[in-house]
Design an enzyme around this catalytic site. Structure first.
Site, mmCIF file in Angstrom:
data_model
loop_
_atom_site.group_PDB
_atom_site.id
_atom_site.type_symbol
_atom_site.label_atom_id
_atom_site.label_comp_id
_atom_site.label_asym_id
_atom_site.label_seq_id
_atom_site.Cartn_x
_atom_site.Cartn_y
_atom_site.Cartn_z
ATOM 1 N N ARG A 80 68.905 -54.591 34.080
ATOM 2 C CA ARG A 80 68.506 -56.007 34.113
ATOM 3 C C ARG A 80 69.461 -56.754 35.043
ATOM 4 N NH1 ARG A 80 68.688 -58.294 28.300
ATOM 5 N NH2 ARG A 80 66.853 -57.004 28.032
ATOM 6 N N ARG A 149 74.683 -64.300 28.681
ATOM 7 C CA ARG A 149 73.644 -63.604 29.461
ATOM 8 C C ARG A 149 73.127 -64.488 30.594
ATOM 9 N NH1 ARG A 149 71.001 -59.560 26.165
ATOM 10 N NH2 ARG A 149 72.577 -58.709 24.778
ATOM 11 N N LYS A 214 75.595 -61.054 21.525
ATOM 12 C CA LYS A 214 75.004 -61.651 22.724
ATOM 13 C C LYS A 214 75.032 -63.174 22.641
ATOM 14 C CE LYS A 214 70.972 -59.638 22.204
ATOM 15 N NZ LYS A 214 69.541 -59.284 22.204
ATOM 16 N N LYS A 216 73.415 -66.825 24.669
ATOM 17 C CA LYS A 216 72.408 -67.254 25.649
ATOM 18 C C LYS A 216 72.435 -68.765 25.872
ATOM 19 C CE LYS A 216 69.403 -63.423 24.488
ATOM 20 N NZ LYS A 216 68.067 -63.008 24.053
ATOM 21 N N CYS A 434 56.591 -59.142 24.848
ATOM 22 C CA CYS A 434 57.821 -58.429 25.200
ATOM 23 C C CYS A 434 57.457 -57.041 25.716
ATOM 24 C CB CYS A 434 58.713 -58.310 23.982
ATOM 25 S SG CYS A 434 58.053 -57.138 22.782
ATOM 26 N N CYS A 440 61.109 -49.522 24.849
ATOM 27 C CA CYS A 440 62.028 -50.186 23.925
ATOM 28 C C CYS A 440 62.230 -49.339 22.673
ATOM 29 C CB CYS A 440 61.508 -51.562 23.533
ATOM 30 S SG CYS A 440 62.667 -52.348 22.394
ATOM 31 N N CYS A 479 58.496 -56.015 17.657
ATOM 32 C CA CYS A 479 59.364 -55.987 16.472
ATOM 33 C C CYS A 479 59.879 -57.391 16.225
ATOM 34 C CB CYS A 479 60.494 -54.967 16.666
ATOM 35 S SG CYS A 479 61.936 -55.616 17.539
ATOM 36 N N CYS A 483 61.829 -61.052 21.358
ATOM 37 C CA CYS A 483 62.094 -61.144 22.802
ATOM 38 C C CYS A 483 61.051 -61.979 23.551
ATOM 39 C CB CYS A 483 62.195 -59.750 23.407
ATOM 40 S SG CYS A 483 63.509 -58.771 22.661
HETATM 41 FE FE1 SRM Z 1 65.430 -58.920 23.860
HETATM 42 C C1 SRM Z 1 66.967 -56.315 22.339
HETATM 43 C C2 SRM Z 1 63.900 -56.829 25.982
HETATM 44 C C3 SRM Z 1 64.519 -61.572 25.715
HETATM 45 C C4 SRM Z 1 66.132 -60.991 21.224
HETATM 46 N N1 SRM Z 1 65.483 -56.915 24.144
HETATM 47 C C5 SRM Z 1 66.222 -56.015 23.433
HETATM 48 C C6 SRM Z 1 66.155 -54.625 24.075
HETATM 49 C C7 SRM Z 1 67.301 -54.503 25.018
HETATM 50 C C8 SRM Z 1 66.108 -53.447 23.085
HETATM 51 C C9 SRM Z 1 67.418 -52.789 22.756
HETATM 52 O O1 SRM Z 1 68.327 -53.454 22.220
HETATM 53 O O2 SRM Z 1 67.535 -51.594 22.999
HETATM 54 C C10 SRM Z 1 64.799 -54.756 24.815
HETATM 55 C C11 SRM Z 1 64.639 -53.862 26.027
HETATM 56 C C12 SRM Z 1 63.197 -53.417 26.165
HETATM 57 C C13 SRM Z 1 62.919 -52.756 27.449
HETATM 58 O O3 SRM Z 1 62.523 -51.566 27.425
HETATM 59 O O4 SRM Z 1 63.043 -53.373 28.487
HETATM 60 C C14 SRM Z 1 64.715 -56.246 25.027
HETATM 61 N N2 SRM Z 1 64.500 -59.138 25.605
HETATM 62 C C15 SRM Z 1 63.851 -58.163 26.286
HETATM 63 C C16 SRM Z 1 63.040 -58.727 27.428
HETATM 64 C C17 SRM Z 1 62.997 -57.827 28.652
HETATM 65 C C18 SRM Z 1 61.619 -59.043 26.932
HETATM 66 C C19 SRM Z 1 60.603 -59.315 28.004
HETATM 67 O O5 SRM Z 1 59.567 -58.649 27.938
HETATM 68 O O6 SRM Z 1 60.798 -60.192 28.848
HETATM 69 C C20 SRM Z 1 63.780 -60.065 27.627
HETATM 70 C C21 SRM Z 1 64.928 -59.946 28.585
HETATM 71 C C22 SRM Z 1 65.612 -61.251 28.772
HETATM 72 C C23 SRM Z 1 66.682 -61.248 29.807
HETATM 73 O O7 SRM Z 1 66.336 -61.208 30.980
HETATM 74 O O8 SRM Z 1 67.859 -61.324 29.430
HETATM 75 C C24 SRM Z 1 64.318 -60.307 26.225
HETATM 76 N N3 SRM Z 1 65.409 -60.937 23.572
HETATM 77 C C25 SRM Z 1 64.888 -61.860 24.420
HETATM 78 C C26 SRM Z 1 64.718 -63.114 23.757
HETATM 79 C C27 SRM Z 1 64.099 -64.363 24.376
HETATM 80 C C28 SRM Z 1 65.119 -65.215 25.092
HETATM 81 O O9 SRM Z 1 66.294 -64.861 25.160
HETATM 82 O O10 SRM Z 1 64.738 -66.257 25.579
HETATM 83 C C29 SRM Z 1 65.159 -62.944 22.454
HETATM 84 C C30 SRM Z 1 65.071 -63.993 21.322
HETATM 85 C C31 SRM Z 1 66.120 -65.025 21.407
HETATM 86 C C32 SRM Z 1 67.396 -64.539 20.802
HETATM 87 O O11 SRM Z 1 68.194 -63.938 21.490
HETATM 88 O O12 SRM Z 1 67.584 -64.738 19.582
HETATM 89 C C33 SRM Z 1 65.606 -61.573 22.352
HETATM 90 N N4 SRM Z 1 66.439 -58.701 22.115
HETATM 91 C C34 SRM Z 1 66.562 -59.671 21.153
HETATM 92 C C35 SRM Z 1 67.223 -59.086 20.001
HETATM 93 C C36 SRM Z 1 67.582 -59.820 18.697
HETATM 94 C C37 SRM Z 1 68.941 -60.409 18.760
HETATM 95 C C38 SRM Z 1 69.424 -60.912 17.439
HETATM 96 O O13 SRM Z 1 69.989 -61.988 17.383
HETATM 97 O O14 SRM Z 1 69.252 -60.232 16.437
HETATM 98 C C39 SRM Z 1 67.449 -57.725 20.322
HETATM 99 C C40 SRM Z 1 68.104 -56.650 19.429
HETATM 100 C C41 SRM Z 1 69.586 -56.747 19.377
HETATM 101 O O15 SRM Z 1 70.245 -57.468 20.108
HETATM 102 O O16 SRM Z 1 70.127 -56.047 18.517
HETATM 103 C C42 SRM Z 1 66.937 -57.520 21.642
HETATM 104 FE FE1 SF4 Z 2 61.818 -54.388 21.930
HETATM 105 FE FE2 SF4 Z 2 61.515 -55.821 19.749
HETATM 106 FE FE3 SF4 Z 2 62.456 -56.957 21.952
HETATM 107 FE FE4 SF4 Z 2 59.962 -56.268 21.863
HETATM 108 S S1 SF4 Z 2 60.918 -57.802 20.518
HETATM 109 S S2 SF4 Z 2 61.356 -55.803 23.543
HETATM 110 S S3 SF4 Z 2 59.985 -54.440 20.624
HETATM 111 S S4 SF4 Z 2 63.478 -55.400 20.786
#
Ligand code: SRM
Ligand code: SF4
Length: 558
Positions: A80, A149, A214, A216, A434, A440, A479, A483
């Site tokens: 990323r 981030r 993390k 943001k 997502c 993922c 899940c 995201c």
């Molecule tokens: Fe996310 C984890 C993809 C935005 C909350 N996110 C992941 C991972 C890295 C899975 C992992 O931990 O192994 C995913 C990778 C999937 C893949 O194969 O690419 C993933 N997140 C994404 C993306 C690519 C979704 C998309 O389709 O666009 C977004 C990338 C953003 C970026 O460029 O940085 C993405 N993730 C978000 C958002 C939305 C936002 O930030 O605006 C959230 C919700 C807001 C937040 O952070 O609370 C989000 N991602 C999470 C979480 C839950 C964090 C938590 O507080 O519990 C995880 C899991 C974790 O961190 O343990 C996670």
């Molecule tokens: Fe993966 Fe869950 Fe984030 Fe979707 S919402 S990209 S399934 S960690």
């Protein structure tokens, strides 16, 4: 648990040890990345590589086949990039597309945080890919990991005369909160090695322990809440007076990640704690991160985000601590209003006469579809080198700063490639999914691969009830991590098991209210039946300008 009892050395989570022992994010990365006996890396490198913008993954759809053949899983990496505010040049786009074609899956993915990801980069190609980024003046440092981030910023130049000035804050904040380490150059770019007997670089913000989790930051410019400002750890709402940009209302403690069945985890909207003048904004973000560094939970990673720190300590305590460190008090928050979140598709002309075109990219996947050739169009337009490229937080792309004289050439390519904003309904244009399967590791159900089909079914129901011109915010995630920010959708689907989703309804159209669980587990048939019945009621009973989310909130949960 009181702060005194928290974070005793013996209780720290294993990731904390990996961070403090990493010598400025170096750890065993070089050795693990050069081990050609396996496509995978060990647990320590798996954690630390995130801070370098990358995740170790495997193609989950190939696990069985690989196991049958007694082969290790099909490991590869997702990378990323860090692109504050989502801005790159046309030349950078060309370089990125070429790099993605030769070293990754060939499909660039625009994320929900205004940046892009490459998928499927095998270990041996990691260094060459990072080198490509460096050659293009880009990097991936801090795009993931327990640090600040990618910083988001309102993309639409028409929102205010001071949009460009506000947009620059994404860069300023990102720079100020970057980890101070030479590790990225050392691991990926053959930079000078830090001698074993020398300590890592001093890092006043992250020290040697980084943040508990993390972090943001997102900026929006009212009336557009395109980046879901209340989902950010720090949400900055730009406030101006006429032509002049004054500063930001500061919202803290937003975050969506949760775990099914764990009631201690929950989505939370940010709390506005006051206003800061623009010249104090960067320092304020830095100090909020520092308070979270010192008070966040380092024992339980599921309780480590700022939202939990805030709820544990109380907003007043957190704000008091912040103001002590800043040496000034935050002013009272200023009035503002949001009216929408979706991107402004098609052509826009700003106050300086420059043109901008927002292109719909379904689920952010840059590829050619029959009659809609996004990848080819973006390449051909980039070759003209007459505009910038800007990613939006809704997974779309803008062509920006186009001179009147260049507009016809771009229009010709768009027409030839079938790119048009008339081809999608408003609901489709605003839908987000997502990544989920197959890459993922946390996905419990489909999202990105399922959304186009699901939206077609919602569109059919909208047609049936005469609601075709109503945009209805529809978001799917594989899940509960959120995201695709489904907790602020009008129709939110959150993956629970293959083909099964939690159905959440009643979020508002502008992202100021969380939706509510309506069904703990439902399959497509049940979801569509529910939506069909609600659309019928909405078409008959809603007030003229009432959004679907407001209507369902009143009907189902009031
Ligand atoms: Fe996310 C984890 C993809 C935005 C909350 N996110 C992941 C991972 C890295 C899975 C992992 O931990 O192994 C995913 C990778 C999937 C893949 O194969 O690419 C993933 N997140 C994404 C993306 C690519 C979704 C998309 O389709 O666009 C977004 C990338 C953003 C970026 O460029 O940085 C993405 N993730 C978000 C958002 C939305 C936002 O930030 O605006 C959230 C919700 C807001 C937040 O952070 O609370 C989000 N991602 C999470 C979480 C839950 C964090 C938590 O507080 O519990 C995880 C899991 C974790 O961190 O343990 C996670
Ligand atoms: Fe993966 Fe869950 Fe984030 Fe979707 S919402 S990209 S399934 S960690």
């Amino acid at each position: 648990m009181s702060q005194d009892e928290l974070n005793k050395p013996e209780n720290l989570s294993p990731v904390e040890k990996m961070k403090t022992e990493s010598r400025g994010l170096r750890s065993n990365m070089t050795e693990q990345m050069s081990n050609s006996l396996t496509g995978n890396i060990d647990e320590t490198a798996t954690q630390i590589v995130k801070f370098h913008g990358s995740y170790a993954q495997d193609d989950r759809s190939r696990r069985e086949e690989r196991e049958r053949k007694k082969l290790e899983w099909a490991y590869s990496f997702m990378i990323r990039l860090r692109i504050p505010g989502g801005d790159i040049t046309a030349k950078q786009w060309l370089g990125l597309q070429e790099s993605c074609d030769t070293r990754a899956s060939g499909i660039i993915k625009i994320t929900t945080r205004q940046t892009i990801q490459f998928h499927g980069v095998v270990k041996a190609r990691m260094k060459p890919t990072m080198k490509d980024f460096d050659d293009l003046g880009l990097d991936a440092i801090a795009a993931c990991g327990d640090v600040n981030r990618n910083v988001m910023a309102g993309a639409n130049p028409l929102l205010a005369p001071y949009q460009a000035e506000v947009h620059e804050y994404a860069d300023k904040i990102s720079e100020a909160l970057l980890p101070k380490t030479g590790a990225f150059k050392e691991v990926w770019l053959d930079g000078e090695k830090l001698p074993q007997d020398k300590p890592a670089e001093e890092d006043p913000l992250y020290q040697d322990r980084y943040l508990p989790r993390k972090f943001k930051i997102g900026i929006v410019i009212p009336p557009h809440n395109e980046n879901d400002v209340f989902s950010q750890d720090i949400g900055l709402i730009a406030i101006g007076n006429g032509e002049t940009f004054e500063g930001f209302n500061v919202a803290i403690g937003g975050g969506f990640g949760c775990t099914h069945g764990n009631e201690k985890t929950y989505p939370r909207l940010g709390t506005i704690i006051g206003f800061v003048p623009k010249d104090k904004a960067v320092e304020t973000c830095w100090q909020i991160a520092a308070v979270q560094r010192d008070y966040g939970n380092r024992e339980d990673r599921k309780q480590a985000r700022l939202k939990y720190t805030l709820d544990r300590l109380g907003v007043d305590f957190f704000k008091g601590e912040l103001e002590n460190r800043l040496g000034f008090k935050l002013e009272e928050a200023k009035p503002y209003e949001f009216t929408h979140r979706g991107d402004a598709f098609g052509w826009l002309q700003d106050h300086l006469g420059k043109w901008h075109y927002t292109m719909f990219v379904e689920t952010g996947l840059v590829k050619d579809l029959p009659d809609y050739e996004v990848k080819s169009a973006l390449k051909e337009i980039a070759e003209l080198d007459c505009c910038g490229y800007r990613f939006t937080g809704n997974q779309n792309i803008m062509l920006i700063n186009i001179d009147e004289s260049d507009k016809p050439k771009i229009e010709e390519i768009l027409n030839k490639s079938g790119i048009s904003t008339d081809k999608q309904s408003k609901t489709r244009q605003e839908a987000i999914a997502c990544v989920a399967l197959p890459t993922c590791p946390l996905a419990l159900a489909e999202a990105q691969r399922y959304l186009p089909e699901f939206v077609s079914k919602i569109e059919a129901l909208q047609d049936k009830h005469g609601l075709s011109d109503k945009p209805i915010t529809t978001r799917i995630t594989g899940c509960p991590n959120g995201c695709g920010r489904p907790y602020v959708a009008e129709i939110g689907l959150i993956g629970k098991a293959p083909g099964k989703y939690v159905l959440r309804l009643g979020g508002d159209y502008i992202g100021e209210r969380l939706n509510t669980v309506y069904r703990e587990e439902a399959d497509e048939t049940e979801i569509l039946q529910i939506v069909d019945e609600l659309f019928a009621k909405y078409a008959n009973d809603a007030k003229d300008d009432e959004s679907f989310g407001d209507f369902t909130q009143k009907l189902l949960f009031a």
